[in-house]
Design a protein around this motif. Structure first.
Motif, PDB file in Angstrom:
ATOM      1  N   ILE A 225       0.865  -1.184   0.000  1.00 23.14           N
ATOM      2  CA  ILE A 225       0.000   0.000   0.000  1.00 23.14           C
ATOM      3  C   ILE A 225       0.898   1.229   0.000  1.00 23.14           C
ATOM      4  O   ILE A 225       1.908   1.271   0.701  1.00 23.14           O
ATOM      5  CB  ILE A 225      -0.928   0.038   1.224  1.00 23.14           C
ATOM      6  N   ALA A 226       0.512   2.234  -0.792  1.00 21.88           N
ATOM      7  CA  ALA A 226       1.276   3.487  -0.843  1.00 21.88           C
ATOM      8  C   ALA A 226       0.318   4.665  -0.788  1.00 21.88           C
ATOM      9  O   ALA A 226      -0.851   4.559  -1.171  1.00 21.88           O
ATOM     10  CB  ALA A 226       2.124   3.550  -2.108  1.00 21.88           C
ATOM     11  N   CYS A 227       0.847   5.790  -0.305  1.00 19.09           N
ATOM     12  CA  CYS A 227       0.082   7.037  -0.263  1.00 19.09           C
ATOM     13  C   CYS A 227       0.881   8.124  -0.960  1.00 19.09           C
ATOM     14  O   CYS A 227       2.090   8.261  -0.739  1.00 19.09           O
ATOM     15  CB  CYS A 227      -0.196   7.438   1.187  1.00 19.09           C
ATOM     16  N   TYR A 228       0.198   8.876  -1.821  1.00 21.66           N
ATOM     17  CA  TYR A 228       0.830  10.016  -2.500  1.00 21.66           C
ATOM     18  C   TYR A 228      -0.126  11.193  -2.381  1.00 21.66           C
ATOM     19  O   TYR A 228      -1.255  11.133  -2.865  1.00 21.66           O
ATOM     20  CB  TYR A 228       1.112   9.671  -3.957  1.00 21.66           C
ATOM     21  N   LYS A 229       0.331  12.235  -1.666  1.00 20.34           N
ATOM     22  CA  LYS A 229      -0.532  13.358  -1.318  1.00 20.34           C
ATOM     23  C   LYS A 229      -1.689  12.821  -0.477  1.00 20.34           C
ATOM     24  O   LYS A 229      -1.471  12.283   0.585  1.00 20.34           O
ATOM     25  CB  LYS A 229      -0.966  14.104  -2.578  1.00 20.34           C
ATOM     26  N   ASN A 230      -2.925  12.921  -0.935  1.00 19.53           N
ATOM     27  CA  ASN A 230      -4.043  12.395  -0.141  1.00 19.53           C
ATOM     28  C   ASN A 230      -4.723  11.219  -0.836  1.00 19.53           C
ATOM     29  O   ASN A 230      -5.907  10.946  -0.631  1.00 19.53           O
ATOM     30  CB  ASN A 230      -5.068  13.497   0.138  1.00 19.53           C
TER      31      ASN A 230
END
Length: 339
Positions: A225-230
């Motif tokens: 799982i990854a998050c970029y900005k929101n």
């Protein structure tokens, strides 16, 4: 006798003075405090005695590590500890009251610098929440894959949330190259936009039947799982993590297989072929169908030898002759089966 009395009187004076000093001094226990230079680097303490104290004295054993100061304004009195560099120091605060009693506060200060929380840390936190959810539902935990984490980021930065899952296959081929088709990789995916908090993304996926299916599928083996900005992206893969982690070690070549009619001098369709790595038929056997006269693209590993044969010939034709080839970087890009 008189001398002994004088000595006793002197002793009583000394002891009396000691009792007087002890009666007017209150020592507090040593308190451990920590200051993180990665954060604000400042710690504030509001002491019970400080508001009524007549005099405040602050002393630090090593001001190069931590600076301790007494501050006051109309509404607030406090001791501020300001971390300078990593290390340990002792801060002593003495509050002299109006009745001359001295209340002492002692702090053992550790100044440190925590590891910066990275985007990958946030992704792993979400992954832990996901595995906890699977555990609660009686499903085995997924293995974390660093390579799939990088692919999650690639998806978020390349196609993003607005394009949804439409370009998952396209991005997979762009990222993993020919290995994507060589291994016939199929990936599951969840996406969410609206919060930088991992828990919020997981709650949204749990409430959605389609997303929850990915969360709880027992077919999935690994993921990330990854998050970029929101925006969040979760990838699920149904095969062992090693197959995806080691993809860059494979050297794959795309080869077009065609079926040819010698008598008519034309290419044919509707031929079913099989191919396998020589000496390893059981584990590497694959099948494909040539549906167009332009042929069928297959993906083979460079440096290995393959056997290619026709399982079912087009109507009215005999099966083509089997071909054995060793795949090389500069070798044939097209193979023609003839009967």
């Amino acid at each position: 006798m008189r001398a002994w009395k004088k000595g006793l009187a002197g002793l009583m004076v000394v002891l009396g003075a000691g009792f007087l000093l002890m009666g007017h001094t209150v020592h507090a226990k040593t308190i451990d405090v920590k200051i993180d230079l990665r954060g604000t680097g400042v710690l504030t303490k509001r002491l019970k005695a400080i508001d009524k104290a007549k005099k405040i004295k602050v002393k630090c054993s090593d001001p190069t590590i931590v600076k301790a100061v007494y501050k006051k304004d109309r509404k607030d009195r406090r001791i501020e500890f300001i971390g300078k560099v990593k290390g340990n120091a002792t801060v002593t605060v003495k509050c002299t009251m109006k009745n001359k009693k001295v209340k002492t506060y002692r702090y053992r200060v550790r100044v440190f610098k925590s590891r910066k929380v990275t985007a990958k840390d946030k992704g792993k936190k979400a992954f832990q929440i996901q595995n906890q959810y699977r555990k609660e539902k009686g499903v085995a935990a997924l293995e974390w894959s660093d390579e799939l984490y990088e692919f999650c980021l690639y998806r978020l930065k390349t196609s993003g949330f607005d394009l949804g899952h439409a370009h998952l296959g396209r991005d997979g081929r762009a990222y993993f190259g020919l290995y994507y088709d060589f291994k016939k990789i199929l990936l599951g995916e969840n996406m969410y936009r609206g919060s930088k908090e991992a828990a919020e993304a997981m709650k949204a996926w749990e409430k959605s039947p389609a997303h929850c299916h990915n969360l709880l599928s027992s077919d999935h083996v690994c993921g990330a799982i990854a998050c970029y900005k929101n925006t969040w992206c979760a990838i699920f893969y149904d095969k062992d993590r090693n197959e995806i982690e080691n993809w860059s070690e494979y050297h794959i070549k795309e080869i077009t297989i065609k079926r040819y009619d010698n008598q008519k001098g034309i290419y044919l369709s509707n031929s079913t072929i099989s191919y396998y790595e020589e000496g390893n038929r059981q584990e590497t056997l694959e099948a494909a169908k040539i549906t167009e006269t332009s042929g069928k693209k297959i993906y083979l590993e460079i440096g290995k030898t393959y056997v290619i044969y026709e399982r079912k010939a087009p109507d009215g034709y005999e099966k083509a002759e089997r071909i054995i080839i060793t795949v090389t970087e500069d070798g044939l890009n097209e193979i023609v089966l003839k009967s």
